[in-house]
Design a protein around this motif. Structure first.
Motif, PDB file in Angstrom:
ATOM      1  N   LEU A  34      -4.916  -4.347  10.543  1.00 53.04           N
ATOM      2  CA  LEU A  34      -4.281  -3.023  10.597  1.00 53.04           C
ATOM      3  C   LEU A  34      -5.233  -1.964  10.039  1.00 53.04           C
ATOM      4  CD1 LEU A  34      -0.623  -3.850   9.442  1.00 53.04           C
ATOM      5  CD2 LEU A  34      -1.450  -3.474  11.768  1.00 53.04           C
ATOM      6  N   LYS A  35      -5.977  -2.335   9.002  1.00 53.89           N
ATOM      7  CA  LYS A  35      -6.956  -1.396   8.426  1.00 53.89           C
ATOM      8  C   LYS A  35      -8.071  -1.098   9.436  1.00 53.89           C
ATOM      9  CE  LYS A  35      -6.008  -2.537   3.613  1.00 53.89           C
ATOM     10  NZ  LYS A  35      -6.506  -2.884   2.285  1.00 53.89           N
ATOM     11  N   THR A  36      -8.504  -2.125  10.149  1.00 47.67           N
ATOM     12  CA  THR A  36      -9.535  -1.930  11.184  1.00 47.67           C
ATOM     13  C   THR A  36      -9.017  -0.978  12.266  1.00 47.67           C
ATOM     14  OG1 THR A  36     -10.359  -4.156  10.791  1.00 47.67           O
ATOM     15  CG2 THR A  36     -11.027  -3.130  12.856  1.00 47.67           C
ATOM     16  N   THR A  52     -12.645   6.590  -0.078  1.00 42.74           N
ATOM     17  CA  THR A  52     -13.095   5.337  -0.697  1.00 42.74           C
ATOM     18  C   THR A  52     -12.041   4.250  -0.513  1.00 42.74           C
ATOM     19  OG1 THR A  52     -14.285   6.577  -2.384  1.00 42.74           O
ATOM     20  CG2 THR A  52     -13.790   4.283  -2.899  1.00 42.74           C
ATOM     21  N   GLY A  53     -12.509   3.024  -0.336  1.00 48.15           N
ATOM     22  CA  GLY A  53     -11.578   1.890  -0.306  1.00 48.15           C
ATOM     23  C   GLY A  53     -11.847   0.990   0.877  1.00 48.15           C
ATOM     24  N   SER A  54     -11.049  -0.083   0.969  1.00 46.52           N
ATOM     25  CA  SER A  54     -11.288  -1.062   2.025  1.00 46.52           C
ATOM     26  C   SER A  54     -10.932  -0.497   3.401  1.00 46.52           C
ATOM     27  CB  SER A  54     -10.487  -2.340   1.747  1.00 46.52           C
ATOM     28  OG  SER A  54      -9.119  -2.045   1.609  1.00 46.52           O
ATOM     29  N   THR A  55      -9.949   0.416   3.477  1.00 44.92           N
ATOM     30  CA  THR A  55      -9.597   1.016   4.769  1.00 44.92           C
ATOM     31  C   THR A  55     -10.695   1.988   5.202  1.00 44.92           C
ATOM     32  OG1 THR A  55      -7.301   0.891   3.978  1.00 44.92           O
ATOM     33  CG2 THR A  55      -7.675   2.041   6.058  1.00 44.92           C
ATOM     34  N   VAL A  56     -11.184   2.765   4.238  1.00 45.39           N
ATOM     35  CA  VAL A  56     -12.279   3.696   4.557  1.00 45.39           C
ATOM     36  C   VAL A  56     -13.544   2.930   4.950  1.00 45.39           C
ATOM     37  CG1 VAL A  56     -13.852   5.390   3.540  1.00 45.39           C
ATOM     38  CG2 VAL A  56     -11.399   5.639   3.246  1.00 45.39           C
ATOM     39  N   ASP A  80      -9.316   9.459   4.334  1.00 46.41           N
ATOM     40  CA  ASP A  80      -9.227   8.568   3.165  1.00 46.41           C
ATOM     41  C   ASP A  80      -7.956   7.725   3.250  1.00 46.41           C
ATOM     42  OD1 ASP A  80      -9.779   7.373   0.749  1.00 46.41           O
ATOM     43  OD2 ASP A  80      -9.603   9.186  -0.456  1.00 46.41           O
ATOM     44  N   GLY A  81      -7.940   6.665   2.490  1.00 51.75           N
ATOM     45  CA  GLY A  81      -6.773   5.798   2.397  1.00 51.75           C
ATOM     46  C   GLY A  81      -5.830   6.273   1.304  1.00 51.75           C
ATOM     47  N   ALA A  82      -4.839   5.432   1.012  1.00 59.31           N
ATOM     48  CA  ALA A  82      -3.884   5.744  -0.054  1.00 59.31           C
ATOM     49  C   ALA A  82      -3.289   4.439  -0.569  1.00 59.31           C
ATOM     50  CB  ALA A  82      -2.776   6.652   0.465  1.00 59.31           C
ATOM     51  N   ASP A  83      -2.800   4.495  -1.784  1.00 61.41           N
ATOM     52  CA  ASP A  83      -2.078   3.337  -2.328  1.00 61.41           C
ATOM     53  C   ASP A  83      -0.608   3.408  -1.949  1.00 61.41           C
ATOM     54  OD1 ASP A  83      -4.323   2.102  -3.733  1.00 61.41           O
ATOM     55  OD2 ASP A  83      -4.301   3.957  -4.879  1.00 61.41           O
ATOM     56  N   ILE A  85      -0.006   8.487  -3.654  1.00 61.38           N
ATOM     57  CA  ILE A  85      -0.633   7.970  -4.873  1.00 61.38           C
ATOM     58  C   ILE A  85      -1.972   7.413  -4.448  1.00 61.38           C
ATOM     59  CG2 ILE A  85      -0.630   6.056  -6.523  1.00 61.38           C
ATOM     60  CD1 ILE A  85       2.254   6.552  -7.085  1.00 61.38           C
ATOM     61  N   LYS A  86      -3.018   7.804  -5.189  1.00 63.36           N
ATOM     62  CA  LYS A  86      -4.365   7.323  -4.917  1.00 63.36           C
ATOM     63  C   LYS A  86      -5.053   6.978  -6.234  1.00 63.36           C
ATOM     64  CE  LYS A  86      -6.953   9.367  -2.083  1.00 63.36           C
ATOM     65  NZ  LYS A  86      -7.379   8.005  -1.726  1.00 63.36           N
ATOM     66  N   GLY A  87      -6.141   6.242  -6.108  1.00 66.12           N
ATOM     67  CA  GLY A  87      -6.907   5.905  -7.309  1.00 66.12           C
ATOM     68  C   GLY A  87      -6.985   4.427  -7.600  1.00 66.12           C
ATOM     69  N   GLY A  88      -6.403   3.619  -6.695  1.00 65.46           N
ATOM     70  CA  GLY A  88      -6.497   2.171  -6.879  1.00 65.46           C
ATOM     71  C   GLY A  88      -7.945   1.713  -6.993  1.00 65.46           C
ATOM     72  N   GLY A  89      -8.846   2.440  -6.336  1.00 63.06           N
ATOM     73  CA  GLY A  89     -10.276   2.117  -6.392  1.00 63.06           C
ATOM     74  C   GLY A  89     -11.026   2.945  -7.418  1.00 63.06           C
ATOM     75  N   ALA A  90     -10.283   3.646  -8.276  1.00 62.92           N
ATOM     76  CA  ALA A  90     -10.843   4.415  -9.400  1.00 62.92           C
ATOM     77  C   ALA A  90     -11.658   5.636  -8.972  1.00 62.92           C
ATOM     78  CB  ALA A  90     -11.688   3.520 -10.308  1.00 62.92           C
ATOM     79  N   ALA A  91     -11.508   6.073  -7.717  1.00 62.08           N
ATOM     80  CA  ALA A  91     -12.328   7.188  -7.232  1.00 62.08           C
ATOM     81  C   ALA A  91     -11.530   8.490  -7.113  1.00 62.08           C
ATOM     82  CB  ALA A  91     -12.933   6.816  -5.875  1.00 62.08           C
ATOM     83  N   LEU A  92     -10.369   8.558  -7.783  1.00 62.32           N
ATOM     84  CA  LEU A  92      -9.428   9.656  -7.525  1.00 62.32           C
ATOM     85  C   LEU A  92      -9.964  11.043  -7.802  1.00 62.32           C
ATOM     86  CD1 LEU A  92      -6.661   9.464 -10.294  1.00 62.32           C
ATOM     87  CD2 LEU A  92      -8.732   8.140 -10.353  1.00 62.32           C
ATOM     88  N   THR A  93     -10.816  11.205  -8.820  1.00 60.48           N
ATOM     89  CA  THR A  93     -11.294  12.556  -9.157  1.00 60.48           C
ATOM     90  C   THR A  93     -12.163  13.108  -8.041  1.00 60.48           C
ATOM     91  OG1 THR A  93     -11.132  12.170 -11.503  1.00 60.48           O
ATOM     92  CG2 THR A  93     -12.651  13.897 -10.804  1.00 60.48           C
ATOM     93  N   SER A 129       2.289  -1.101   4.892  1.00 57.22           N
ATOM     94  CA  SER A 129       2.786  -1.494   3.569  1.00 57.22           C
ATOM     95  C   SER A 129       2.699  -0.329   2.572  1.00 57.22           C
ATOM     96  CB  SER A 129       1.980  -2.687   3.028  1.00 57.22           C
ATOM     97  OG  SER A 129       0.660  -2.277   2.691  1.00 57.22           O
ATOM     98  N   LYS A 130       1.939   0.699   2.913  1.00 60.51           N
ATOM     99  CA  LYS A 130       1.746   1.825   1.980  1.00 60.51           C
ATOM    100  C   LYS A 130       2.849   2.890   2.076  1.00 60.51           C
ATOM    101  CE  LYS A 130      -2.403   0.129   0.903  1.00 60.51           C
ATOM    102  NZ  LYS A 130      -3.653   0.788   1.146  1.00 60.51           N
ATOM    103  N   LEU A 131       3.657   2.825   3.134  1.00 61.07           N
ATOM    104  CA  LEU A 131       4.678   3.860   3.332  1.00 61.07           C
ATOM    105  C   LEU A 131       5.892   3.599   2.439  1.00 61.07           C
ATOM    106  CD1 LEU A 131       5.457   6.361   5.064  1.00 61.07           C
ATOM    107  CD2 LEU A 131       6.561   4.766   6.653  1.00 61.07           C
TER     108      LEU A 131
HETATM  109  C1  5RP Z   1      -9.454   4.708  -4.082  1.00 64.93           C
HETATM  110  C2  5RP Z   1      -8.229   5.038  -3.315  1.00 64.93           C
HETATM  111  C3  5RP Z   1      -7.988   4.284  -2.059  1.00 64.93           C
HETATM  112  O1  5RP Z   1      -7.816   5.177  -1.026  1.00 64.93           O
HETATM  113  C4  5RP Z   1      -6.743   3.458  -2.218  1.00 64.93           C
HETATM  114  O2  5RP Z   1      -6.870   2.641  -3.365  1.00 64.93           O
HETATM  115  C5  5RP Z   1      -6.480   2.598  -0.977  1.00 64.93           C
HETATM  116  O3  5RP Z   1      -7.458   1.609  -0.905  1.00 64.93           O
HETATM  117  P1  5RP Z   1      -7.476   0.514   0.236  1.00 64.93           P
HETATM  118  O4  5RP Z   1      -7.845   1.213   1.497  1.00 64.93           O
HETATM  119  O5  5RP Z   1      -8.536  -0.467  -0.226  1.00 64.93           O
HETATM  120  O6  5RP Z   1      -6.112  -0.119   0.312  1.00 64.93           O
HETATM  121  O7  5RP Z   1      -7.449   5.885  -3.667  1.00 64.93           O
HETATM  122  O8  5RP Z   1      -9.508   5.398  -5.280  1.00 64.93           O
END
Ligand code: 5RP
Length: 219
Positions: free
Chosen positions: A6-8, A28-32, A81-84, A93-101, A120-122
């Motif tokens: 789904l990410k692809t 940033t993230g696996s989806t990006v 960008d992706g989202a949590d 909500i974002k920042g799961g990958g610590a790149a939120l700023t 799953s993010k909705l």
């Molecule tokens: C990184 C993020 C990402 O967008 C978020 O964690 C989603 O990541 P993934 O695409 O790996 O599920 O906010 O800070």
């Protein structure tokens, strides 16, 4: 379809928002990562990318995508960008990958935030995913006390120092019914660098990967 597939799918779908020869904001993230790979494979030439993390910068450079500094551009057509979590109004909500700023800084440069996410993010209400908050290290305990006073449970993310030499508190137990008010309030606390609620910089479009294909939501 697996979550990875789904990410692809949504990474590929985001290419429709890339105008050749423009500068694109990249999250940033696996989806990006999937979007970056799709962009490189597509052969579409862009003037450059403004990146939200060291991780994405390295991936793009390795694939031959030119990376520009945020200070070199005045505005971007799109930020991808992706989202949590994302709600039905486009708040995230974002920042799961610590790149939120850096993500919020680049998102703020863009006219449209294109969120790419698997279904799953909705969510209906933000907060089931622990809210990342980037903090100045000396303020971490004080900010944690403020969250506890709200009835929430902050946890200092272990072994994590951000690209800005700060720390992350992951805050559990929140139910964020008014994301704009919550973001405005927490952003004012001394020592908070960035709260991972994206309401002011919410998504304009979400490409949601579902078993039935990509669903486009506009806000
Ligand atoms: C990184 C993020 C990402 O967008 C978020 O964690 C989603 O990541 P993934 O695409 O790996 O599920 O906010 O800070």
């Amino acid at each position: 379809m697996t979550q990875d597939e789904l990410k692809t799918l949504v990474g590929q779908a985001a290419l429709q928002y890339v105008t050749p020869d423009t500068v694109v904001g990249v999250g940033t993230g696996s989806t990006v990562d999937k979007f970056i790979d799709a962009l490189a494979a597509s052969g579409v030439r862009i003037a450059g990318a403004v990146s939200s993390s060291v991780r994405s910068t390295e991936r793009m450079k390795a694939l031959g995508i030119p990376v520009l500094d945020a200070s070199e551009v005045e505005s971007l057509q799109v930020y991808i960008d992706g989202a949590d979590e994302i709600d039905r109004q486009g708040h995230m909500i974002k920042g799961g990958g610590a790149a939120l700023t850096r993500e919020k800084i680049v998102a703020d440069l863009a006219q449209t935030f294109v969120c790419i996410a698997d279904e799953s993010k909705l969510v209906d209400v933000l907060g089931a995913f622990p809210l990342p908050v980037e903090v100045i290290p000396m303020a971490a305990a004080q900010i944690a006390r403020r969250f506890r006073a709200m009835g929430a449970e902050p946890v200092l993310r272990q072994d994590c120092v951000t690209d800005n030499s700060c720390r992350i508190l992951d805050v559990k137990g929140l139910r964020i019914t008014d994301p704009a008010a919550f973001e405005a309030e927490v952003s004012q606390w001394p020592g908070v660098v960035t709260v991972g609620v994206f309401a002011r910089n919410k998504a304009g479009v979400c490409l949601l990967g579902t078993a039935q294909g990509v669903k486009t939501m506009t806000f």
